[in-house]
Scaffold this motif. Sequence first.
Motif, PDB file in Angstrom:
ATOM      1  N   GLU A 272       0.823  -1.215   0.000  1.00 45.50           N
ATOM      2  CA  GLU A 272       0.000   0.000   0.000  1.00 45.50           C
ATOM      3  C   GLU A 272       0.852   1.258   0.000  1.00 45.50           C
ATOM      4  O   GLU A 272       0.502   2.258  -0.644  1.00 45.50           O
ATOM      5  CB  GLU A 272      -0.921  -0.023   1.217  1.00 45.50           C
ATOM      6  CG  GLU A 272      -1.980  -1.124   1.151  1.00 45.50           C
ATOM      7  CD  GLU A 272      -2.895  -1.124   2.365  1.00 45.50           C
ATOM      8  OE1 GLU A 272      -2.555  -0.422   3.351  1.00 45.50           O
ATOM      9  OE2 GLU A 272      -3.926  -1.820   2.327  1.00 45.50           O
ATOM     10  N   GLN A 273       1.972   1.213   0.719  1.00 47.06           N
ATOM     11  CA  GLN A 273       2.850   2.384   0.762  1.00 47.06           C
ATOM     12  C   GLN A 273       3.342   2.767  -0.635  1.00 47.06           C
ATOM     13  O   GLN A 273       3.430   3.950  -0.963  1.00 47.06           O
ATOM     14  CB  GLN A 273       4.031   2.094   1.676  1.00 47.06           C
ATOM     15  CG  GLN A 273       5.070   3.217   1.733  1.00 47.06           C
ATOM     16  CD  GLN A 273       6.299   2.808   2.511  1.00 47.06           C
ATOM     17  OE1 GLN A 273       6.400   1.696   3.002  1.00 47.06           O
ATOM     18  NE2 GLN A 273       7.255   3.705   2.605  1.00 47.06           N
ATOM     19  N   ARG A 274       3.624   1.769  -1.462  1.00 47.94           N
ATOM     20  CA  ARG A 274       4.137   2.041  -2.803  1.00 47.94           C
ATOM     21  C   ARG A 274       3.030   2.055  -3.853  1.00 47.94           C
ATOM     22  O   ARG A 274       3.291   2.087  -5.053  1.00 47.94           O
ATOM     23  CB  ARG A 274       5.214   1.021  -3.160  1.00 47.94           C
ATOM     24  CG  ARG A 274       6.450   1.178  -2.260  1.00 47.94           C
ATOM     25  CD  ARG A 274       7.562   0.226  -2.621  1.00 47.94           C
ATOM     26  NE  ARG A 274       8.037   0.361  -3.989  1.00 47.94           N
ATOM     27  CZ  ARG A 274       8.813   1.346  -4.435  1.00 47.94           C
ATOM     28  NH1 ARG A 274       9.181   2.315  -3.609  1.00 47.94           N
ATOM     29  NH2 ARG A 274       9.223   1.356  -5.692  1.00 47.94           N
ATOM     30  N   GLU A 275       1.750   2.017  -3.363  1.00 49.04           N
ATOM     31  CA  GLU A 275       0.579   2.216  -4.235  1.00 49.04           C
ATOM     32  C   GLU A 275       0.543   1.200  -5.375  1.00 49.04           C
ATOM     33  O   GLU A 275       0.224   1.535  -6.518  1.00 49.04           O
ATOM     34  CB  GLU A 275       0.549   3.646  -4.769  1.00 49.04           C
ATOM     35  CG  GLU A 275       0.492   4.698  -3.655  1.00 49.04           C
ATOM     36  CD  GLU A 275       0.478   6.116  -4.215  1.00 49.04           C
ATOM     37  OE1 GLU A 275       0.806   6.282  -5.406  1.00 49.04           O
ATOM     38  OE2 GLU A 275       0.157   7.036  -3.449  1.00 49.04           O
ATOM     39  N   PRO A 313       6.588   2.625  -7.977  1.00 47.10           N
ATOM     40  CA  PRO A 313       5.259   2.942  -7.439  1.00 47.10           C
ATOM     41  C   PRO A 313       4.179   2.889  -8.525  1.00 47.10           C
ATOM     42  O   PRO A 313       4.384   3.321  -9.662  1.00 47.10           O
ATOM     43  CB  PRO A 313       5.438   4.364  -6.895  1.00 47.10           C
ATOM     44  CG  PRO A 313       6.894   4.451  -6.551  1.00 47.10           C
ATOM     45  CD  PRO A 313       7.606   3.625  -7.586  1.00 47.10           C
ATOM     46  N   GLY A 314       3.028   2.334  -8.116  1.00 39.87           N
ATOM     47  CA  GLY A 314       1.916   2.220  -9.050  1.00 39.87           C
ATOM     48  C   GLY A 314       1.966   0.991  -9.923  1.00 39.87           C
ATOM     49  O   GLY A 314       1.154   0.841 -10.843  1.00 39.87           O
ATOM     50  N   GLY A 315       2.901   0.064  -9.650  1.00 39.90           N
ATOM     51  CA  GLY A 315       3.019  -1.134 -10.465  1.00 39.90           C
ATOM     52  C   GLY A 315       1.981  -2.187 -10.092  1.00 39.90           C
ATOM     53  O   GLY A 315       1.109  -1.975  -9.236  1.00 39.90           O
ATOM     54  N   SER A 333       4.089 -12.702  -9.469  1.00 44.40           N
ATOM     55  CA  SER A 333       4.684 -11.957 -10.580  1.00 44.40           C
ATOM     56  C   SER A 333       4.515 -10.460 -10.348  1.00 44.40           C
ATOM     57  O   SER A 333       3.626 -10.022  -9.610  1.00 44.40           O
ATOM     58  CB  SER A 333       4.031 -12.360 -11.915  1.00 44.40           C
ATOM     59  OG  SER A 333       2.634 -12.167 -11.858  1.00 44.40           O
ATOM     60  N   ASP A 334       5.384  -9.673 -10.987  1.00 46.44           N
ATOM     61  CA  ASP A 334       5.321  -8.223 -10.824  1.00 46.44           C
ATOM     62  C   ASP A 334       5.738  -7.548 -12.114  1.00 46.44           C
ATOM     63  O   ASP A 334       6.228  -8.189 -13.058  1.00 46.44           O
ATOM     64  CB  ASP A 334       6.222  -7.773  -9.666  1.00 46.44           C
ATOM     65  CG  ASP A 334       7.697  -8.124  -9.879  1.00 46.44           C
ATOM     66  OD1 ASP A 334       8.287  -7.615 -10.850  1.00 46.44           O
ATOM     67  OD2 ASP A 334       8.255  -8.906  -9.085  1.00 46.44           O
ATOM     68  N   THR A 335       5.536  -6.251 -12.168  1.00 44.42           N
ATOM     69  CA  THR A 335       5.934  -5.430 -13.322  1.00 44.42           C
ATOM     70  C   THR A 335       7.143  -4.581 -12.956  1.00 44.42           C
ATOM     71  O   THR A 335       7.270  -3.450 -13.411  1.00 44.42           O
ATOM     72  CB  THR A 335       4.775  -4.534 -13.769  1.00 44.42           C
ATOM     73  OG1 THR A 335       4.368  -3.692 -12.657  1.00 44.42           O
ATOM     74  CG2 THR A 335       3.580  -5.360 -14.217  1.00 44.42           C
ATOM     75  N   GLY A 336       8.023  -5.113 -12.141  1.00 49.91           N
ATOM     76  CA  GLY A 336       9.127  -4.356 -11.581  1.00 49.91           C
ATOM     77  C   GLY A 336      10.345  -4.258 -12.485  1.00 49.91           C
ATOM     78  O   GLY A 336      10.265  -4.418 -13.708  1.00 49.91           O
ATOM     79  N   ILE A 337      11.514  -4.049 -11.854  1.00 51.66           N
ATOM     80  CA  ILE A 337      12.739  -3.738 -12.589  1.00 51.66           C
ATOM     81  C   ILE A 337      13.319  -4.949 -13.294  1.00 51.66           C
ATOM     82  O   ILE A 337      14.232  -4.818 -14.107  1.00 51.66           O
ATOM     83  CB  ILE A 337      13.795  -3.140 -11.644  1.00 51.66           C
ATOM     84  CG1 ILE A 337      14.217  -4.161 -10.582  1.00 51.66           C
ATOM     85  CG2 ILE A 337      13.263  -1.873 -10.992  1.00 51.66           C
ATOM     86  CD1 ILE A 337      15.365  -3.694  -9.713  1.00 51.66           C
ATOM     87  N   GLY A 338      12.807  -6.152 -12.963  1.00 46.78           N
ATOM     88  CA  GLY A 338      13.304  -7.343 -13.635  1.00 46.78           C
ATOM     89  C   GLY A 338      14.655  -7.793 -13.117  1.00 46.78           C
ATOM     90  O   GLY A 338      15.250  -7.183 -12.223  1.00 46.78           O
ATOM     91  N   SER A 357      19.828  -0.318  -9.419  1.00 49.42           N
ATOM     92  CA  SER A 357      20.246   1.002  -9.876  1.00 49.42           C
ATOM     93  C   SER A 357      19.301   1.609 -10.888  1.00 49.42           C
ATOM     94  O   SER A 357      19.255   2.809 -11.059  1.00 49.42           O
ATOM     95  CB  SER A 357      21.663   0.925 -10.464  1.00 49.42           C
ATOM     96  OG  SER A 357      21.698   0.022 -11.552  1.00 49.42           O
ATOM     97  N   ARG A 358      18.490   0.753 -11.569  1.00 46.50           N
ATOM     98  CA  ARG A 358      17.587   1.298 -12.575  1.00 46.50           C
ATOM     99  C   ARG A 358      16.234   1.689 -12.008  1.00 46.50           C
ATOM    100  O   ARG A 358      15.406   2.237 -12.699  1.00 46.50           O
ATOM    101  CB  ARG A 358      17.387   0.287 -13.713  1.00 46.50           C
ATOM    102  CG  ARG A 358      18.603   0.151 -14.604  1.00 46.50           C
ATOM    103  CD  ARG A 358      18.416  -1.000 -15.574  1.00 46.50           C
ATOM    104  NE  ARG A 358      18.424  -2.268 -14.865  1.00 46.50           N
ATOM    105  CZ  ARG A 358      19.537  -2.906 -14.523  1.00 46.50           C
ATOM    106  NH1 ARG A 358      20.705  -2.383 -14.821  1.00 46.50           N
ATOM    107  NH2 ARG A 358      19.502  -4.047 -13.892  1.00 46.50           N
ATOM    108  N   GLY A 359      15.976   1.346 -10.754  1.00 47.17           N
ATOM    109  CA  GLY A 359      14.665   1.686 -10.240  1.00 47.17           C
ATOM    110  C   GLY A 359      14.650   1.960  -8.760  1.00 47.17           C
ATOM    111  O   GLY A 359      14.028   2.885  -8.299  1.00 47.17           O
ATOM    112  N   ARG A 360      15.321   1.172  -7.999  1.00 44.79           N
ATOM    113  CA  ARG A 360      15.283   1.318  -6.547  1.00 44.79           C
ATOM    114  C   ARG A 360      16.579   0.747  -5.985  1.00 44.79           C
ATOM    115  O   ARG A 360      17.005  -0.330  -6.371  1.00 44.79           O
ATOM    116  CB  ARG A 360      14.085   0.569  -5.967  1.00 44.79           C
ATOM    117  CG  ARG A 360      14.042   0.577  -4.438  1.00 44.79           C
ATOM    118  CD  ARG A 360      12.786  -0.118  -3.954  1.00 44.79           C
ATOM    119  NE  ARG A 360      12.809  -0.298  -2.513  1.00 44.79           N
ATOM    120  CZ  ARG A 360      12.464   0.630  -1.633  1.00 44.79           C
ATOM    121  NH1 ARG A 360      12.084   1.807  -2.062  1.00 44.79           N
ATOM    122  NH2 ARG A 360      12.496   0.381  -0.341  1.00 44.79           N
TER     123      ARG A 360
END
Length: 545
Positions: A272-275, A313-315, A333-338, A357-360
């Motif tokens: 929830e914090q990262r929506e 955020p928002g992923g 599964s996620d839509t994250g940095i991979g 380094s590319r996202g978080r």
Amino acid sequence: MASLTSPLPGTESIPILLVDDQPSNLEALEAMLEATGCRLVRAQSADEALLALLQQEFAAIVLDIRMPGTSGLELAAFIKQRKRSAHVPILFLTAHMVDERDILRGYSTGAADYLTKPIRPEILRSKIAVFVDLFRKSRALEREIAERERMEEALRHANQELEDRVRERTEALEMADRRKDEFLAALAHELRNPLAPIRAAVEFMRIKGTSDPQLDRARGIVDRQVEHMTRLVDDLLDVSRITRDQLVLRLAPVPLEEVVAAAVETSRPIVEQREHRLSLDYPTVPVWLNADRARLSQVISNLLTNAAKYTPPGGEIRVTGHTEADVVEIVVSDTGIGIETEMLPRIFDMFVQVDGSRGRSADGLGIGLTLARRLVQMHDGSIEVSSGGPGQGSQFRIRLPARQPPPPLESPAAPGDFAPLQRSCRVLVVDDNRDAADMLVAMLTAWGQQTAIAFDGRGALETGQTFRPDVVLLDIGMPEMDGYETARRLRQQAWGARTLLVAVTGWGQQTDRDRSREAGFDHHLVKPFAPIELRRLLEQLPVTG
């Protein structure tokens, strides 16, 4: 003796680790302990606490028992597995009532004591003063050992020179040297024992005394368990005899939906914090597993937490579950940095982290996925990871054996079901773990049962001859005469032929149940069993008094 409201002399460099996920709680702890003069180090999560432990050694750890993600109990268990931090006393803090099983679990992980919030500052400071005193004494002992080792080395050289000059005294000097070496080795072994400070702290509290008999009894339990753990630590030093895997699963039929729900509840704050948008998709028909509910939920929670951390955020995060033949498959599964292709084979290794380094920026110590893989393997399952590469998200696929739905159970016991039983019988409790036996006897006594206790197989046969029990609750893993042999001999006695014989054990596989039945047991309860299971067995017996 220094006042508890003024700094303790010489404590400025003695570090105390404070672990609580709430900054306000940490500030309150710092205010209460400021007067001790110790150097206070903060940690708001298990990861921060472990990082601090890697960087330095602490005189004590003040640890909140309930934290999101890795709980205080789980963190304590990991701390005690590390040789460098296993000796550090842990003071658990809790704002909730803690049941007996959690208390025993806390003490088994090395807790020195429990304090309930709100905390009385003078009590907290007095306990910290004890730990600080023990810390200083242990450092003095370490210096003494180092000095004796230096003296030993110097003496060895002196002996060699003396042997060169005085050949006729060689035999006597060698004998003295061997005896001296044996003495120093034994002394060093005892002083390395990481549980010694905890034992001393218990003794100190006993000397101080208290008017609360429950606290006195709790101290006694800690003291006895420390003695037991001391033997275990000695065994751990011999890696040729003891494996390092100490995790024990509590397997039971559990629906997949409940496991996922518990994991989602644990991970919800960071999601929830990262929506993020979290979706769950599993069959409408219940899917059952034979699993440790808490441990398997921990696996999925670790995956959800990682997905939340490494997804912008928002992923989107998705948990799906389905069955294929006799296999349950769970996918997070996620839509994250991979994950880069070259990282995939190493992702489950200890301390390995995804390059954020590319996202978080990567945080944590990189142990969550290692633990997840081990727990899945202990469930006879497998876990795999896949990713399309940087920016393409990731998928973690867990495969576990499915099981048939269990037969319907009666509704859970209401609070009134734990009142004294209407039926009274004679129950003999047999367990070489005295604390486990004592607590079981206490529960049975509260139910209005007549009880007797024995701590080994021979004692059980002797006690049973005079006590003539209606029920025997018998541990399996006992020294000399185990539970199987005790059961066979008990059945040969006239008084034991019709006694209700119940195995109470940590072994719960089907082969273990088959073996207990062959030995003469009527029932097989797996530790820690639910009290209602035992109540139902006792309620089947006729009234005897």
